[in-house]
Design a protein around this motif. Structure first.
Motif, PDB file in Angstrom:
ATOM      1  N   ALA A 179       0.887  -1.258   0.066  1.00 29.47           N
ATOM      2  CA  ALA A 179       0.087   0.019  -0.051  1.00 29.47           C
ATOM      3  C   ALA A 179       0.950   1.239  -0.215  1.00 29.47           C
ATOM      4  O   ALA A 179       1.954   1.336   0.610  1.00 29.47           O
ATOM      5  N   THR A 180       0.344   2.368  -0.568  1.00 35.46           N
ATOM      6  CA  THR A 180       1.151   3.629  -0.722  1.00 35.46           C
ATOM      7  C   THR A 180       0.990   4.182   0.609  1.00 35.46           C
ATOM      8  O   THR A 180       0.066   3.787   1.504  1.00 35.46           O
ATOM      9  N   ASP A 181       1.800   5.209   0.807  1.00 30.96           N
ATOM     10  CA  ASP A 181       1.765   5.900   2.360  1.00 30.96           C
ATOM     11  C   ASP A 181       0.435   6.350   2.704  1.00 30.96           C
ATOM     12  O   ASP A 181      -0.200   6.298   3.462  1.00 30.96           O
ATOM     13  N   ARG A 182      -0.102   7.034   1.784  1.00 32.94           N
ATOM     14  CA  ARG A 182      -1.388   7.681   2.019  1.00 32.94           C
ATOM     15  C   ARG A 182      -2.678   6.702   2.031  1.00 32.94           C
ATOM     16  O   ARG A 182      -3.459   6.852   2.928  1.00 32.94           O
ATOM     17  N   ALA A 183      -2.504   5.600   1.376  1.00 33.62           N
ATOM     18  CA  ALA A 183      -3.513   4.533   0.993  1.00 33.62           C
ATOM     19  C   ALA A 183      -3.595   3.982   2.435  1.00 33.62           C
ATOM     20  O   ALA A 183      -4.431   3.641   3.131  1.00 33.62           O
ATOM     21  N   ALA A 184      -2.479   3.837   3.161  1.00 34.95           N
ATOM     22  CA  ALA A 184      -2.090   2.939   4.392  1.00 34.95           C
ATOM     23  C   ALA A 184      -2.835   4.027   5.500  1.00 34.95           C
ATOM     24  O   ALA A 184      -3.458   3.486   6.429  1.00 34.95           O
ATOM     25  N   ALA A 185      -2.394   5.180   5.327  1.00 34.78           N
ATOM     26  CA  ALA A 185      -2.661   6.205   6.626  1.00 34.78           C
ATOM     27  C   ALA A 185      -4.147   6.346   6.681  1.00 34.78           C
ATOM     28  O   ALA A 185      -4.642   6.403   7.648  1.00 34.78           O
ATOM     29  N   TRP A 186      -4.805   6.442   5.490  1.00 36.83           N
ATOM     30  CA  TRP A 186      -6.078   6.641   5.304  1.00 36.83           C
ATOM     31  C   TRP A 186      -6.956   5.318   5.646  1.00 36.83           C
ATOM     32  O   TRP A 186      -8.269   5.428   6.039  1.00 36.83           O
ATOM     33  N   GLY A 187      -6.459   4.298   4.890  1.00 37.22           N
ATOM     34  CA  GLY A 187      -7.128   2.995   5.172  1.00 37.22           C
ATOM     35  C   GLY A 187      -7.282   2.655   6.677  1.00 37.22           C
ATOM     36  O   GLY A 187      -8.100   1.792   6.781  1.00 37.22           O
ATOM     37  N   VAL A 188      -6.357   3.038   7.562  1.00 38.45           N
ATOM     38  CA  VAL A 188      -6.286   2.603   8.922  1.00 38.45           C
ATOM     39  C   VAL A 188      -7.785   2.805   9.584  1.00 38.45           C
ATOM     40  O   VAL A 188      -8.382   2.161  10.259  1.00 38.45           O
ATOM     41  N   ASP A 189      -8.293   4.192   9.283  1.00 40.47           N
ATOM     42  CA  ASP A 189      -9.595   4.579   9.659  1.00 40.47           C
ATOM     43  C   ASP A 189     -10.718   3.515   9.361  1.00 40.47           C
ATOM     44  O   ASP A 189     -11.682   2.946  10.128  1.00 40.47           O
ATOM     45  N   LEU A 190     -10.560   3.215   7.914  1.00 32.99           N
ATOM     46  CA  LEU A 190     -11.536   2.166   7.477  1.00 32.99           C
ATOM     47  C   LEU A 190     -11.535   0.815   8.038  1.00 32.99           C
ATOM     48  O   LEU A 190     -12.376   0.255   8.403  1.00 32.99           O
ATOM     49  N   LEU A 191     -10.416   0.473   8.258  1.00 31.66           N
ATOM     50  CA  LEU A 191     -10.202  -0.855   8.593  1.00 31.66           C
ATOM     51  C   LEU A 191     -10.715  -1.276  10.009  1.00 31.66           C
ATOM     52  O   LEU A 191     -11.045  -2.209  10.699  1.00 31.66           O
ATOM     53  N   LEU A 192     -10.474   0.007  11.135  1.00 34.87           N
ATOM     54  CA  LEU A 192     -10.932   0.076  12.336  1.00 34.87           C
ATOM     55  C   LEU A 192     -12.271   0.355  12.468  1.00 34.87           C
ATOM     56  O   LEU A 192     -13.068  -0.263  13.530  1.00 34.87           O
ATOM     57  N   LEU A 193     -12.972   1.007  11.592  1.00 33.85           N
ATOM     58  CA  LEU A 193     -14.147   1.261  11.499  1.00 33.85           C
ATOM     59  C   LEU A 193     -15.200   0.147  11.364  1.00 33.85           C
ATOM     60  O   LEU A 193     -16.062  -0.072  12.047  1.00 33.85           O
ATOM     61  N   PHE A 194     -14.806  -0.532  10.273  1.00 35.02           N
ATOM     62  CA  PHE A 194     -15.679  -1.654  10.164  1.00 35.02           C
ATOM     63  C   PHE A 194     -15.838  -2.771  11.278  1.00 35.02           C
ATOM     64  O   PHE A 194     -16.892  -3.132  11.505  1.00 35.02           O
TER      65      PHE A 194
END
Length: 236
Positions: A142-157
């Motif tokens: 994952a790119t840096d931004r995709a990883a950084a922003w993706g954390v929120d989605l992965l914890l929210l689900f």
């Protein structure tokens, strides 16, 4: 006689064991004990103060407010999640196991699951969880931004999923709702709802665990794809 009584009072006070020093860790430990025995609704500043034999105003030196207290409780409950995560396997399987472990903590405590939707922890255990997720996303490409922003989605689900799974409802409705949905699908008009009719069985197939794993895969695929689009300059 009066002086003798006073002397007894003085001696009894001096003989009382000293109270342990008030600390943030001690406050959180007391809050967790009350949570385990009485539920989240009873975890108040006054109740914690009573358990620690102190005034509730003194707690605010260590805990900012109730929201801060809730964040610290959640952080304490996350302690075993990273430690229990597997170290062998693909980055994706390890990340899915990490998400499952986080979700299980919330499912085991429905009140905490609902509270987690509006609480932003920032303690060491939460940061360790975020660090582990970022490391695995980086390993997966994952790119840096995709990883950084993706954390929120992965914890929210997992949080939202735990809230849905543990929502209070009479036990008789647990299978009744699904049966009602199946009946509605079976009775759907093919002319108005052709896709529902065609995919009727799939709409209600799979157990909770299978659907959870599939959803995490979808999120991971999306995070990786978003990074790929950003690298190539593609838009949606």
């Amino acid at each position: 006689m009066g002086s003798s009584d006073a002397g007894e009072v003085v001696r009894s006070r001096r003989e009382r064991p000293a109270k342990p020093a008030l600390t943030r860790q001690g406050i959180i430990a007391a809050a967790l004990a009350i949570l385990n025995e009485e539920g989240l609704s009873k975890v108040t500043m006054r109740r914690i103060a009573a358990a620690l034999d102190t005034g509730h105003a003194s707690l605010y030196v260590y805990v900012r407010d109730v929201e801060d207290l809730h964040a610290q409780i959640l952080d304490a409950l996350l302690a075993p999640v990273v430690d229990a995560a597997p170290v062998a396997g693909t980055w994706r399987s390890r990340l899915k196991a990490l998400m499952d472990g986080y979700g299980q903590v919330l499912v085991a405590r429905p009140e905490i699951a609902r509270m987690a939707l509006s609480t932003q922890p920032s303690g060491p255990n939460y940061l360790a969880l975020v660090e582990a997720i970022l490391a695995l996303l980086h390993e997966g490409g994952a790119t840096d931004r995709a990883a950084a922003w993706g954390v929120d989605l992965l914890l929210l689900f997992p949080t939202a999923s735990a809230v849905e799974r543990t929502a209070p409802k009479p036990s008789k409705h647990a299978t009744g709702d699904l049966a009602a949905m199946a009946a509605a699908i079976a009775a759907a008009d093919p002319g108005r709802s052709p896709h529902i009719v065609r995919l009727g069985d799939e709409l209600i197939s799979g157990d909770g665990r299978s659907r959870f794993g599939w959803a995490v895969d979808v999120l991971l695929d999306g995070i990786l794809a978003a990074g790929s689009r950003a690298r190539t300059g593609q838009s949606r």
